[in-house]
Write a protein that holds these residues in place. Structure first.
Motif, short mmCIF file in Angstrom:
data_model
loop_
_atom_site.label_atom_id
_atom_site.label_comp_id
_atom_site.label_asym_id
_atom_site.label_seq_id
_atom_site.Cartn_x
_atom_site.Cartn_y
_atom_site.Cartn_z
N HIS A 121 11.82 51.95 49.39
CA HIS A 121 11.52 50.52 49.29
C HIS A 121 12.03 49.91 48.00
CE1 HIS A 121 7.96 50.99 52.34
NE2 HIS A 121 9.15 51.13 52.90
N GLY A 122 12.48 50.73 47.08
CA GLY A 122 13.08 50.20 45.85
C GLY A 122 14.43 49.55 46.08
N VAL A 123 14.99 49.73 47.27
CA VAL A 123 16.24 49.07 47.64
C VAL A 123 15.87 47.73 48.28
CG1 VAL A 123 18.36 49.22 49.01
CG2 VAL A 123 17.33 51.31 48.04
N ARG A 185 1.55 38.55 53.66
CA ARG A 185 1.65 39.96 53.28
C ARG A 185 3.00 40.57 53.61
NH1 ARG A 185 -3.28 38.34 54.13
NH2 ARG A 185 -4.99 39.20 52.87
N ALA A 186 3.89 39.80 54.18
CA ALA A 186 5.25 40.28 54.42
C ALA A 186 6.00 40.24 53.09
CB ALA A 186 5.95 39.42 55.47
N SER A 187 6.25 41.40 52.53
CA SER A 187 6.87 41.49 51.21
C SER A 187 8.30 40.93 51.26
CB SER A 187 6.93 42.96 50.78
OG SER A 187 7.75 43.69 51.67
N ALA A 188 8.88 40.74 50.09
CA ALA A 188 10.32 40.49 50.04
C ALA A 188 11.01 41.64 50.76
CB ALA A 188 10.78 40.42 48.58
N PRO A 189 12.09 41.37 51.49
CA PRO A 189 12.70 42.42 52.32
C PRO A 189 13.15 43.63 51.49
CG PRO A 189 13.59 40.26 52.87
CD PRO A 189 12.80 40.08 51.62
N GLY A 244 -1.71 56.40 45.48
CA GLY A 244 -1.53 56.61 44.05
C GLY A 244 -0.07 56.83 43.67
N ALA A 245 0.63 57.63 44.46
CA ALA A 245 2.04 57.90 44.17
C ALA A 245 2.89 56.66 44.39
CB ALA A 245 2.53 59.06 45.04
N TYR A 246 2.60 55.91 45.44
CA TYR A 246 3.36 54.69 45.70
C TYR A 246 3.16 53.69 44.57
CZ TYR A 246 5.60 51.01 48.47
OH TYR A 246 6.45 50.03 48.91
N ARG A 247 1.90 53.51 44.16
CA ARG A 247 1.59 52.52 43.12
C ARG A 247 2.16 52.90 41.75
NH1 ARG A 247 -4.22 52.16 45.60
NH2 ARG A 247 -4.05 50.21 46.81
N ALA A 248 2.52 54.14 41.56
CA ALA A 248 3.16 54.53 40.31
C ALA A 248 4.55 53.91 40.18
CB ALA A 248 3.25 56.05 40.21
N HIS A 249 5.09 53.42 41.30
CA HIS A 249 6.45 52.88 41.30
C HIS A 249 6.55 51.45 41.84
CE1 HIS A 249 7.97 56.91 40.41
NE2 HIS A 249 7.09 57.34 41.30
N ALA A 250 5.56 51.03 42.66
CA ALA A 250 5.65 49.71 43.31
C ALA A 250 4.24 49.25 43.63
CB ALA A 250 6.50 49.80 44.58
N PRO A 251 4.03 47.93 43.73
CA PRO A 251 2.68 47.42 44.04
C PRO A 251 2.26 47.74 45.47
CG PRO A 251 4.28 45.64 43.97
CD PRO A 251 5.00 46.85 43.48
N ASP A 254 -4.94 46.49 47.68
CA ASP A 254 -6.13 47.30 47.94
C ASP A 254 -6.42 47.43 49.43
OD1 ASP A 254 -6.53 47.67 45.23
OD2 ASP A 254 -8.01 46.06 45.05
N ASP A 255 -6.11 46.39 50.21
CA ASP A 255 -6.39 46.41 51.65
C ASP A 255 -5.15 46.78 52.46
OD1 ASP A 255 -4.94 44.11 51.15
OD2 ASP A 255 -6.28 42.76 52.23
N PHE A 256 -4.29 47.62 51.88
CA PHE A 256 -3.01 47.93 52.54
C PHE A 256 -3.21 48.61 53.88
CE2 PHE A 256 -3.85 51.91 50.40
CZ PHE A 256 -3.33 52.88 51.24
#
Length: 297
Positions: A121-123, A185-189, A244-251, A254-256
């Motif tokens: 998702h970093g792309v 809640r639809a993130s930037a693509p 936890g691992a995802y949040r270390a790199h991207a937002p 809490d209600d994901f």
């Protein structure tokens, strides 16, 4: 060893599996020796293992997906493994076979999935849409949530009455009621794997995650992938470690979990297209859809 629950493995085994005869294989890669083992096959693609160390992947439905998948496999991912591309043609890839086991329902596997998905998702992209072989958006969606809703409506229109039942009305009512929240809640693509589920995620003896089957990758909201991963309810340790691992790199909100399930409705309805109404696949997908819309009432 606890495995991530994955009813879809049973669907694959129950489905009619297409294969390739030796002449079709040799037409693509030339003469070879050794055994041929069918790994999976259907209308979209066929995968056969050749000997101990190679997999031939033939794209039945959309040969153009071969170039896109080859580009994705060659990106040099850091946090997970993909098979190497040994050779390619107009409608096939010849891939390295990587020995692997199933995804486990553990904190270690959850964390690995979180790191992998955050890297994917970093792309980012300027617009949502389908990707070309160069990984640029070739067919943009003017309105991403609107495009997803139109897709769902088209699938529901094609379903047999025995399968549709009250499903169409309830899904449409849910999407009407939550359209504003889904848009918020639809993130930037971002780059979506497009099929990020236990069937395509495997665990290596080295403690690495192996990610297979990128043919459905596109640009869209990150919760689409998260919904696929969590679809069948992995355990609390897995989910917490993933987050936890995802949040270390991207937002990650809490209600994901709630909204990932809502976005997965678009995927789940698509899985009903062309399905036999009495099949195990149809029964389990309908059950998961109805569970989601019921929980959100």
């Amino acid at each position: 060893m606890r495995l991530v629950r994955n009813p879809e493995r049973a669907w694959e085994r129950a489905a009619h599996v297409q294969t390739l005869d030796r002449a079709e294989i040799e037409r693509r890669i030339g003469p070879f020796s050794g055994e041929v083992e069918v790994l999976a096959g259907g209308h979209a693609n066929v995968n056969v293992r050749l000997g101990a160390d190679r997999v031939l992947r033939v794209y039945r439905r959309d040969p153009r997906a071969a170039s896109k998948e080859a580009s994705l496999l060659a990106r040099g991912w850091r946090s997970f493994r993909v098979p190497a591309v040994l050779s390619a043609g107009d409608d096939f890839l010849l891939l390295e076979h990587v020995a692997h086991g199933p995804l486990q329902d553990t904190a270690a596997c959850g964390a690995a999935a979180g790191r992998a998905l955050a890297e994917i998702h970093g792309v980012g992209f300027d617009s949502a849409g389908f990707l070309g072989p160069d990984l640029a958006v070739a067919a943009p969606f003017a309105d991403c949530v609107g495009a997803l809703r139109s897709y769902v409506a088209s699938v529901l229109d094609r379903l047999a009455p025995a399968l549709l039942g009250e499903l169409g009305e309830r899904v449409s009512a849910f999407l009407d009621a939550h359209e504003g929240a889904l848009r918020e809640r639809a993130s930037a693509p971002v780059l979506l794997h497009g099929d990020f589920k236990a069937s395509n995620l495997h665990w290596l003896p080295s403690g690495e995650l192996l990610v297979l089957d990128w043919e459905f990758a596109y640009a869209g909201p990150m919760l689409m992938d998260v919904g696929q991963l969590l679809r069948w309810g992995p355990g609390a340790e897995f989910v917490a470690a993933f987050a936890g691992a995802y949040r270390a790199h991207a937002p990650l909100a809490d209600d994901f979990e709630r909204w990932a399930a809502a976005f997965d409705l678009f995927n789940l309805v698509g899985l009903l297209d062309g399905v036999e109404p009495s099949s195990r696949r149809a029964i389990e997908i309908r059950g998961r859809i109805l569970q989601t819309v019921q929980e959100e009432r």
